[in-house]
Design an enzyme around this catalytic site. Structure first.
Site, PDB file in Angstrom:
ATOM      1  N   GLU A 115      73.603  43.329  29.103  1.00 19.90           N
ATOM      2  CA  GLU A 115      73.639  43.940  30.437  1.00 19.90           C
ATOM      3  C   GLU A 115      73.633  45.453  30.300  1.00 19.90           C
ATOM      4  OE1 GLU A 115      76.690  42.271  32.900  1.00 19.90           O
ATOM      5  OE2 GLU A 115      75.715  40.327  32.866  1.00 19.90           O
ATOM      6  N   HIS A 243      77.175  47.924  43.080  1.00 21.46           N
ATOM      7  CA  HIS A 243      76.224  47.203  42.226  1.00 21.46           C
ATOM      8  C   HIS A 243      74.827  47.591  42.670  1.00 21.46           C
ATOM      9  CE1 HIS A 243      74.141  44.209  39.945  1.00 21.46           C
ATOM     10  NE2 HIS A 243      75.267  43.930  39.332  1.00 21.46           N
ATOM     11  N   ARG A 290      75.373  51.070  35.486  1.00 19.55           N
ATOM     12  CA  ARG A 290      75.252  50.762  36.912  1.00 19.55           C
ATOM     13  C   ARG A 290      75.255  51.970  37.830  1.00 19.55           C
ATOM     14  NH1 ARG A 290      79.085  45.531  37.439  1.00 19.55           N
ATOM     15  NH2 ARG A 290      77.571  44.305  36.292  1.00 19.55           N
ATOM     16  N   HIS A 351      80.951  46.871  45.040  1.00 21.78           N
ATOM     17  CA  HIS A 351      81.059  45.727  44.130  1.00 21.78           C
ATOM     18  C   HIS A 351      82.416  45.631  43.443  1.00 21.78           C
ATOM     19  CE1 HIS A 351      79.651  42.670  41.431  1.00 21.78           C
ATOM     20  NE2 HIS A 351      79.782  43.431  40.357  1.00 21.78           N
ATOM     21  N   ARG A 386      83.199  51.129  35.277  1.00 29.68           N
ATOM     22  CA  ARG A 386      83.368  49.906  34.483  1.00 29.68           C
ATOM     23  C   ARG A 386      82.067  49.512  33.804  1.00 29.68           C
ATOM     24  NH1 ARG A 386      82.740  43.868  36.244  1.00 29.68           N
ATOM     25  NH2 ARG A 386      81.328  44.882  37.686  1.00 29.68           N
TER      26      ARG A 386
END
Ligand SMILES: Cc1cc2nc3c(=O)[nH]c(=O)nc-3n(C[C@H](O)[C@H](O)[C@H](O)COP(=O)(O)OP(=O)(O)OC[C@H]3O[C@@H](n4cnc5c(N)ncnc54)[C@H](O)[C@@H]3O)c2cc1C
Length: 519
Positions: A115, A243, A290, A351, A386
């Site tokens: 990811e 997100h 992100r 998110h 994060r």
């Protein structure tokens, strides 16, 4: 009701914590309260998986630590990062022992996804419904445990503290203790007090402070608001992760997530004219972290005036896609989106909260006998941003640590304090639903318009003024009305909005997911 341990929340953090406590204290009474049905939680919707270092050849603890620190943009607590990355491996094997099923390759190794922000393949998953599998596993284990009672549809209204027991005026900091919680059974309006030696907040995120979120409707920041009212330290609320790729649908509310793993599998982001734009913003392209991808999409949408950008999957193998992402494929099919022909329309949505109730390395908050774990806790792992799939990992590690510390604390207490009943005398007027709904929307609109992905001094000032006045209105409504779930949630949403804005105003440099264009 009396319990030895009260756990608030039935997501990955609450359920894991309760199971660990039961293992450590076989004769203790453990009560889990949860405000909806037992599985409803952010956890249930997690898709991508859990980041954990299992490939000793192509991956290492050090590179997971480095990736986490890089995403956190200088604000992670490095010692905590090391704890989570290292202990996460054992906690992952605990989940396997409980019966969780994660995808494997043909030769029997765990299938490791990649990811955004990760430099190695390290995300274990169960197709694209990892959270569902985690909830299923943990709830089965809970049901098999006789000393854990799970009470559903109980909304925690307030924590019971020295303020209630000794009528003491409490101040921010360390001079307060927690003795359990007052709860509302929102099916019949009954208020119950639950006294406990140790209370663990595992109440999840805050997505519904915004108009569009990947979180289910229950994510209203209750735990953070409860702790804030009890004068616990709350920090890093300005770090709200949006997100980048939620499925675009023309209505507001909970948005279906298109997992980062789809970009990990090779999908491209294009504007509606077909131009691939991510390399303008970062040399990792679609695999940038992100915050960068979300800001890039936000900027493209502002320039083009379009409602969404497109996640192009036309070059991906359709059989592998359907095998790996059955849930995403089906959702798109149901709403008439052909993943391989036209691509998936996506927009950013609120998110994940990187901050929350401040806890130490053992999960203890600044209030005695109150611990916190999972998304509502600020452990220091995430810093300003994060890293994808680190939150389930953090929840597992800190649920375990909180269980150990809660057990020590509860065992030190010889006697349980008598706690007073909830006082709602004279409160008979039902809060008008039209007002409650209106205020909830108003808070969400203000937060989405003024405190979204990109902020400015002017927008924060406007937001602050409006939320301060709504805060007064809502608290006045709360003081005179009979309590209901929507009213209780509204009171929490406005407190969380207030905390986010105040902490945004204090941040004087752009870091991670926090971006103020005037800095
Ligand atoms: C769509 C989506 C996809 C995600 N994908 C991933 C992923 O792939 N990997 C990853 O690491 N993370 C992912 N995340 C984030 C991750 O799922 C969450 O951070 C994590 O599940 C939070 O777990 P939790 O136990 O802290 O909270 P939750 O799972 O949200 O549980 C909170 C619980 O508290 C209860 N509760 C809340 N308030 C009250 C109250 N006042 N009274 C009583 N009960 C209350 C709720 O009902 C719920 O049971 C994703 C999140 C979403 C929304």
């Amino acid at each position: 009701m009396k319990a030895d341990f009260l756990v608030i929340g039935s997501g990955i953090a609450g359920l894991t914590c309760a199971l660990k406590i039961a293992g450590l204290n076989p004769t203790a009474k453990i009560v889990i309260v949860t405000k909806s049905d037992e599985s409803e939680s952010n956890t249930k919707y997690a898709q991508g998986g859990i980041a954990v270092v299992l490939d000793a050849v192509k991956d290492s603890l050090d590179s997971h630590i480095k990736d986490t620190l890089r995403a956190g943009d200088g604000l992670c607590d490095e010692a905590i990062v090391r704890v989570v990355v290292e202990e996460g491996i054992d906690r992952f094997y605990d989940m396997l022992e409980q019966g969780a099923d994660f995808d494997k390759t043909e030769n029997g190794d765990f299938a490791l996804g990649r990811e955004g922000g990760h430099t190695a393949n390290r995300v274990v998953h169960h197709k694209d419904i990892t959270g569902f599998e985690i909830e299923r596993t943990l709830l089965n284990a809970i049901h098999a445990n006789d000393n854990i009672q799970i009470l559903t549809h109980l909304f925690v209204i307030d924590l019971i503290t020295d303020h209630h027991v000794y009528k003491k005026k409490i101040k921010l900091g360390h001079n307060n203790s927690c003795y359990g919680a007052y709860t509302l059974d929102h099916r019949n309006g009954e208020v119950k007090k639950i006294a406990a030696k140790a209370t663990i907040l595992a109440s999840g995120g805050v997505g519904n402070v915004y108009k569009n979120t990947t979180n289910p409707v229950i994510a209203t920041g209750d735990g953070i608001s409860l702790a804030y009212r009890a004068k616990a330290y709350v920090q890093d609320m300005e770090f709200i992760q949006f997100h980048p790729t939620a499925l675009y649908e023309p209505k507001d509310g909970q948005r279906f997530l298109i997992s980062e793993a789809v970009r990990g599998a090779g999908a491209y982001l294009r504007d509606q004219r077909g131009i691939r734009f991510m390399f303008k913003y970062d040399d990792r392209g679609e695999l940038a972290s992100r915050d960068i991808v979300a800001r890039a999409i936000d900027s493209e949408l502002k320039i083009s005036g379009d409602d969404y950008v497109v996640l192009d999957c036309s070059h991906l193998d359709p059989i592998a896609f359907k095998e790996e992402f059955p849930n995403i494929y089906n959702k798109c099919r149901v709403i008439g989106v052909d993943v391989f022909e036209e691509g998936i329309p996506v927009v950013p949505a609120a998110h994940y909260l990187c901050g929350g109730v401040v806890v130490n390395e053992f999960g203890e908050s600044s209030i005695n006998n109150l611990l916190a774990c999972g998304e509502c806790a600020r452990t220091g792992l995430h810093g300003a941003n994060r890293l994808a799939s680190n939150s389930l990992l953090e929840a597992l590690v800190f649920a375990h640590r909180s269980a150990v510390r809660a057990s020590e604390l509860a065992n030190q207490l010889k006697e349980q304090i008598k706690v007073p009943k909830w006082n709602d005398e004279g409160l008979t007027i039902p809060g008008e639903n039209v007002l409650i709904k209106h205020f909830r929307k108003e808070v969400q609109n203000i937060m989405s318009d003024f405190v979204g992905i990109v902020r400015s001094n002017k927008r924060l000032k406007l937001a602050s003024k409006s939320i301060d006045s709504l805060y007064e209105e809502i608290n006045e409504l709360y003081r005179i009305s009979k309590l209901s779930l929507p009213l209780g949630e509204l009171r929490n949403i406005v407190s969380v909005a207030y905390l986010i804005i105040e902490q945004c105003k204090k941040r004087k440099e752009n870091r991670g997911v926090f971006h103020n264009k005037d800095l």
